[in-house]
Design an enzyme around this catalytic site. Structure first.
Site, short mmCIF file in Angstrom:
data_model
loop_
_atom_site.label_atom_id
_atom_site.label_comp_id
_atom_site.label_asym_id
_atom_site.label_seq_id
_atom_site.Cartn_x
_atom_site.Cartn_y
_atom_site.Cartn_z
N ASP A 1 41.89 48.17 37.29
CA ASP A 1 41.59 47.91 38.69
C ASP A 1 42.65 48.64 39.52
O ASP A 1 43.69 49.07 38.99
CB ASP A 1 41.63 46.40 38.95
CG ASP A 1 41.31 46.04 40.38
OD1 ASP A 1 40.35 46.62 40.94
OD2 ASP A 1 42.02 45.20 40.96
N ASP B 1 43.50 47.95 43.47
CA ASP B 1 44.22 47.22 44.52
C ASP B 1 44.90 45.98 43.95
O ASP B 1 44.29 45.16 43.26
CB ASP B 1 43.25 46.82 45.62
CG ASP B 1 42.59 48.04 46.26
OD1 ASP B 1 43.30 49.04 46.45
OD2 ASP B 1 41.38 47.98 46.54
N ASP C 1 44.07 42.19 38.71
CA ASP C 1 44.77 41.08 39.38
C ASP C 1 43.84 39.96 39.82
O ASP C 1 44.31 38.90 40.22
CB ASP C 1 45.47 41.61 40.64
CG ASP C 1 44.45 41.93 41.73
OD1 ASP C 1 44.41 41.23 42.77
OD2 ASP C 1 43.65 42.87 41.54
#
Length: 226
Positions: free
Chosen positions: A8, A10, A187
């Site tokens: 991922d 961001d 995250d």
């Protein structure tokens, strides 16, 4: 056998949100109405963090400004955005993680819900050749034409990340079964579907919801930016 390493973007490789920062940048440039756009940008971000984002509504919101301006203006703004909002946040810890997988010969890709206009130069800055992101539509499907404000195909969000990753693998003549080890670093609890798909999910700088899931399932937790 080559392994697969998915990341991922961001709050995983970046300690910030590239899509939210692009919206903030547009506000600073006067390219969008300051107060209403900033408020909507923040509201959508909070919905994402809470796991209740209406993705089609969000995409209509964030892609609309791309349709208002010619590509050369957007590209010039993006170069400035990279210098001001992204490159200062490219941290050595993230570069080292990517380099570890590259040195191992792993096939690496960034898999992000953020659109590819915003993220393609960011992937390049990280040295990652393969990017899976939500694709903005262009006039007559000409990749160099103006953006329409719509998107094409499946957004790479939640279960859509599995769909898009499998389509990308198929384009390379590969399937999940071609990899003994498949990693996915994220995250966000929004990414649990893809994390469940791989055999090495890594909760990276996890939000509260993902941290609880990772602890319950004994997934590794990586605090990349401590």
């Amino acid at each position: 056998m080559t392994n697969l390493a998915l990341f991922d973007l961001d709050h995983t490789l970046l300690p910030t949100d590239s899509d939210k920062e692009w919206g903030r940048f547009l506000v600073r440039q006067g390219a969008v109405e300051r107060d209403s756009y900033a408020q909507a940008n923040e509201a959508f971000y909070q919905d994402y963090r809470a796991g209740r984002l209406d993705m089609p509504a969000y995409l209509r919101f964030c892609l609309a400004p791309l349709a208002r301006y010619p590509r050369d203006q957007l590209d010039a703004w993006h170069a400035q955005y990279m210098e001001e909002s992204i490159l200062p946040h490219v941290r050595p810890e993230a570069l080292e993680l990517l380099d570890m997988h590259r040195k191992a010969g792993d096939l690496c890709a960034i898999v992000t819900a953020t659109n590819t206009f915003v993220t393609r130069p960011i992937a390049k800055a990280f040295g990652v050749d393969h990017l899976i992101g939500t694709e903005p539509a262009t006039v007559c499907d000409d990749p160099n034409a103006r953006y329409t404000g719509e998107y094409v195909g499946t957004p790479s969000f939640r279960e859509g990340k599995i769909t898009r990753t499998e389509a990308w693998l198929a384009s390379l003549g590969k399937t999940w079964g071609d990899f003994n080890h498949a990693f996915f670093y994220s995250d966000s609890a929004n990414d649990v579907p893809l994390m469940e798909k791989v055999n090495h999910p890594v909760a990276t700088n996890p939000d509260e919801a993902l941290r609880e899931i990772a602890l319950a399932r004994r997934w590794p937790i990586l605090e990349l930016f401590q």
